[in-house]
Design a protein around this motif. Sequence first.
Motif, PDB file in Angstrom:
ATOM      1  N   GLN A 243       0.861  -1.273   0.007  1.00  0.00           N
ATOM      2  CA  GLN A 243       0.105   0.038  -0.136  1.00  0.00           C
ATOM      3  C   GLN A 243       0.996   1.408  -0.136  1.00  0.00           C
ATOM      4  O   GLN A 243       0.719   2.190  -0.481  1.00  0.00           O
ATOM      5  CB  GLN A 243      -1.084  -0.099   1.274  1.00  0.00           C
ATOM      6  N   GLY A 244       2.160   1.416   0.771  1.00  0.00           N
ATOM      7  CA  GLY A 244       2.852   2.473   0.720  1.00  0.00           C
ATOM      8  C   GLY A 244       3.487   2.772  -0.600  1.00  0.00           C
ATOM      9  O   GLY A 244       3.468   3.968  -0.948  1.00  0.00           O
ATOM     10  N   ILE A 245       3.908   1.704  -1.194  1.00  0.00           N
ATOM     11  CA  ILE A 245       4.559   1.836  -2.443  1.00  0.00           C
ATOM     12  C   ILE A 245       3.562   2.139  -3.726  1.00  0.00           C
ATOM     13  O   ILE A 245       3.862   3.217  -4.457  1.00  0.00           O
ATOM     14  CB  ILE A 245       5.135   0.461  -2.971  1.00  0.00           C
ATOM     15  N   TYR A 246       2.408   1.698  -3.538  1.00  0.00           N
ATOM     16  CA  TYR A 246       1.324   2.019  -4.263  1.00  0.00           C
ATOM     17  C   TYR A 246       0.725   3.603  -4.340  1.00  0.00           C
ATOM     18  O   TYR A 246       0.775   4.464  -5.437  1.00  0.00           O
ATOM     19  CB  TYR A 246      -0.064   1.157  -4.204  1.00  0.00           C
ATOM     20  N   LEU A 247       0.797   3.731  -3.115  1.00  0.00           N
ATOM     21  CA  LEU A 247       0.551   5.323  -2.653  1.00  0.00           C
ATOM     22  C   LEU A 247       1.521   6.275  -3.319  1.00  0.00           C
ATOM     23  O   LEU A 247       1.395   7.244  -3.852  1.00  0.00           O
ATOM     24  CB  LEU A 247       0.418   5.470  -1.244  1.00  0.00           C
ATOM     25  N   MET A 248       3.066   5.996  -2.937  1.00  0.00           N
ATOM     26  CA  MET A 248       4.155   6.727  -3.654  1.00  0.00           C
ATOM     27  C   MET A 248       3.908   6.931  -5.208  1.00  0.00           C
ATOM     28  O   MET A 248       3.900   7.817  -5.555  1.00  0.00           O
ATOM     29  CB  MET A 248       5.427   6.198  -3.214  1.00  0.00           C
ATOM     30  N   ILE A 249       3.684   5.626  -5.832  1.00  0.00           N
ATOM     31  CA  ILE A 249       3.516   5.733  -7.218  1.00  0.00           C
ATOM     32  C   ILE A 249       2.330   6.703  -7.747  1.00  0.00           C
ATOM     33  O   ILE A 249       2.434   7.580  -8.750  1.00  0.00           O
ATOM     34  CB  ILE A 249       3.108   4.309  -7.807  1.00  0.00           C
ATOM     35  N   THR A 250       1.393   6.497  -6.971  1.00  0.00           N
ATOM     36  CA  THR A 250       0.174   7.451  -7.253  1.00  0.00           C
ATOM     37  C   THR A 250       0.542   8.817  -7.235  1.00  0.00           C
ATOM     38  O   THR A 250      -0.067   9.798  -8.037  1.00  0.00           O
ATOM     39  CB  THR A 250      -1.333   7.183  -6.369  1.00  0.00           C
ATOM     40  N   VAL A 251       0.899   9.304  -5.914  1.00  0.00           N
ATOM     41  CA  VAL A 251       1.427  10.788  -5.907  1.00  0.00           C
ATOM     42  C   VAL A 251       2.145  11.035  -6.737  1.00  0.00           C
ATOM     43  O   VAL A 251       2.223  12.148  -7.222  1.00  0.00           O
ATOM     44  CB  VAL A 251       1.774  10.706  -4.114  1.00  0.00           C
ATOM     45  N   THR A 252       3.137  10.312  -7.002  1.00  0.00           N
ATOM     46  CA  THR A 252       4.330  10.844  -7.867  1.00  0.00           C
ATOM     47  C   THR A 252       3.759  11.028  -9.509  1.00  0.00           C
ATOM     48  O   THR A 252       4.036  12.143 -10.221  1.00  0.00           O
ATOM     49  CB  THR A 252       5.219   9.812  -8.145  1.00  0.00           C
ATOM     50  N   VAL A 253       2.928  10.091  -9.893  1.00  0.00           N
ATOM     51  CA  VAL A 253       2.387  10.298 -11.287  1.00  0.00           C
ATOM     52  C   VAL A 253       1.406  11.539 -11.335  1.00  0.00           C
ATOM     53  O   VAL A 253       1.463  12.429 -12.197  1.00  0.00           O
ATOM     54  CB  VAL A 253       1.234   9.055 -11.557  1.00  0.00           C
ATOM     55  N   LEU A 254       0.682  11.687 -10.375  1.00  0.00           N
ATOM     56  CA  LEU A 254      -0.315  13.008 -10.279  1.00  0.00           C
ATOM     57  C   LEU A 254       0.604  14.347 -10.053  1.00  0.00           C
ATOM     58  O   LEU A 254       0.254  15.310 -10.914  1.00  0.00           O
ATOM     59  CB  LEU A 254      -1.158  12.907  -9.029  1.00  0.00           C
ATOM     60  N   VAL A 255       1.695  14.404  -9.320  1.00  0.00           N
ATOM     61  CA  VAL A 255       2.326  15.383  -8.996  1.00  0.00           C
ATOM     62  C   VAL A 255       3.086  15.879 -10.586  1.00  0.00           C
ATOM     63  O   VAL A 255       3.165  16.789 -10.978  1.00  0.00           O
ATOM     64  CB  VAL A 255       3.260  15.194  -8.082  1.00  0.00           C
ATOM     65  N   ALA A 256       3.686  14.691 -11.061  1.00  0.00           N
ATOM     66  CA  ALA A 256       4.559  14.831 -12.309  1.00  0.00           C
ATOM     67  C   ALA A 256       3.427  15.465 -13.434  1.00  0.00           C
ATOM     68  O   ALA A 256       4.140  16.256 -14.432  1.00  0.00           O
ATOM     69  CB  ALA A 256       5.085  13.657 -12.770  1.00  0.00           C
ATOM     70  N   ASN A 257       2.377  14.945 -13.471  1.00  0.00           N
ATOM     71  CA  ASN A 257       1.625  15.403 -14.358  1.00  0.00           C
ATOM     72  C   ASN A 257       1.109  16.832 -14.356  1.00  0.00           C
ATOM     73  O   ASN A 257       0.804  17.477 -15.095  1.00  0.00           O
ATOM     74  CB  ASN A 257       0.330  14.478 -14.493  1.00  0.00           C
ATOM     75  N   PHE A 258       1.076  17.143 -13.188  1.00  0.00           N
ATOM     76  CA  PHE A 258       0.603  18.544 -12.664  1.00  0.00           C
ATOM     77  C   PHE A 258       1.600  19.510 -12.994  1.00  0.00           C
ATOM     78  O   PHE A 258       1.329  20.567 -13.428  1.00  0.00           O
ATOM     79  CB  PHE A 258       0.108  18.557 -11.312  1.00  0.00           C
ATOM     80  N   ILE A 259       2.876  19.121 -12.654  1.00  0.00           N
ATOM     81  CA  ILE A 259       4.086  19.846 -13.231  1.00  0.00           C
ATOM     82  C   ILE A 259       4.178  20.152 -14.709  1.00  0.00           C
ATOM     83  O   ILE A 259       4.592  21.134 -15.408  1.00  0.00           O
ATOM     84  CB  ILE A 259       5.390  19.184 -12.798  1.00  0.00           C
ATOM     85  N   ALA A 260       3.871  18.953 -15.448  1.00  0.00           N
ATOM     86  CA  ALA A 260       3.868  18.920 -16.876  1.00  0.00           C
ATOM     87  C   ALA A 260       2.725  19.867 -17.419  1.00  0.00           C
ATOM     88  O   ALA A 260       2.903  20.722 -18.518  1.00  0.00           O
ATOM     89  CB  ALA A 260       3.480  17.549 -17.562  1.00  0.00           C
ATOM     90  N   ASP A 261       1.610  19.884 -16.704  1.00  0.00           N
ATOM     91  CA  ASP A 261       0.489  20.987 -17.372  1.00  0.00           C
ATOM     92  C   ASP A 261       0.856  22.362 -16.704  1.00  0.00           C
ATOM     93  O   ASP A 261       0.605  23.289 -17.763  1.00  0.00           O
ATOM     94  CB  ASP A 261      -0.666  20.773 -16.499  1.00  0.00           C
ATOM     95  N   MET A 262       1.746  22.716 -15.674  1.00  0.00           N
ATOM     96  CA  MET A 262       2.409  24.014 -15.663  1.00  0.00           C
ATOM     97  C   MET A 262       3.382  24.274 -16.530  1.00  0.00           C
ATOM     98  O   MET A 262       3.347  25.521 -16.947  1.00  0.00           O
ATOM     99  CB  MET A 262       3.000  23.974 -13.989  1.00  0.00           C
ATOM    100  N   SER A 263       4.161  23.402 -17.204  1.00  0.00           N
ATOM    101  CA  SER A 263       4.850  23.573 -18.217  1.00  0.00           C
ATOM    102  C   SER A 263       4.217  23.893 -19.440  1.00  0.00           C
ATOM    103  O   SER A 263       4.542  24.846 -20.338  1.00  0.00           O
ATOM    104  CB  SER A 263       6.045  22.277 -18.309  1.00  0.00           C
ATOM    105  N   TYR A 264       2.845  23.476 -19.563  1.00  0.00           N
ATOM    106  CA  TYR A 264       2.261  23.597 -20.810  1.00  0.00           C
ATOM    107  C   TYR A 264       1.760  25.206 -20.725  1.00  0.00           C
ATOM    108  O   TYR A 264       1.995  26.030 -21.717  1.00  0.00           O
ATOM    109  CB  TYR A 264       0.930  22.788 -20.696  1.00  0.00           C
TER     110      TYR A 264
END
Length: 356
Positions: free
Chosen positions: A327-348
């Motif tokens: 559960q901890g690793i899956y949570l890390m994956i989820t948070v990282t994917v969402l944060v990385a995509n939000f940073i990509a949106d800011m780059s847009y």
Amino acid sequence: MTTAVGKRAARKPDDDPGMLTKLLDGVYAIFKSRFLRRRFVFYLVAAFAAVTLNFIIPRLMPGDPVQLLFARFQGKLDPRAFEAIKEQFGFVQGPLFEQYLLYLRSIVTLDFGPSIMGFPVPVAQVIGSSLRWTLILAGISSVMSFLIGALLGVLAAWRRGGRIDTILLPIASVFGAFPYFFIALIAVYVLGFQLDVFPTSHAYNTAIRQDWASTEFLWSVVYHMILPLFTIVVTATGGWMLGMRNNMIGVLSQDYIVMAEAKGLSDRRIMLLYAARNAILPSLTAFGMSFGFVIAGLLLTEIVFSYPGMGYTFLLAVNARDYPVMQGIYLMITVTVLVANFIADMSYVLLDPRAR
């Protein structure tokens, strides 16, 4: 009457907006963008759904990790200790809603309890130690492959028919068709066992004390990372290169590129500030997704090199039915994917004013 040419001649150089002014305007546009506000709400909803699934799915899986733990001792443990061990690991029976509230509290406090496979080591410590090595290897390799592939893709499209386009691109595409672990196996066999140039296992020399302030230890980390880093970059660069080349070809046919050439701007400025700036936008989203999944670790590559990353730890947790670590690793994956995509949106928003 002052002519337009005269106005331009009388204009001071200080009147031109500098890089700092443009950067501040971009930051202001990020905070004022309705596009980013909508995306932020969407990511909050996605995070809530992922956290809820992370709570439900392990409870739907067959088997009980405590029962498996008891089975390993083949009846040597007192059955009366069964409930005490379940409580120690956090598997307390009760209403599902109360368990969910306790789970949310553990997320906020980052206290997932002890690891089953590494008892009594806390889950946060198990994930933290493997996360560090994953970020070092997979993080650096992802950034390197993206930057190298994007730059070569820009050059291949700008100089179509040149050596980069006709020779390097097909070679990189062929290597990109192979999975990471296949190239890793070949590299380990040739460069590790046959030529004995690089080490074939571990993240550093285990005979050296782990001290990040030590030059000897840092060199050992770099030396052990060269071979897996090479295999990942070689297999991932071709995809970024091909995607960036295709995006560039589509952008080079736009009217504003023709206008920039007609105005007599330099080729370097047109290629980087006009063509590449717009062509890289689709690749940013893909990079956000790929960089987010880096936290999952390159499972098979880490197994080949015995690299103690997140992927290898996740495999051990699945085999041991270590639900807290999973559960901890899956949570890390989820948070990282969402944060990385939000940073990509800011780059847009920074790169494309139309997204503001």
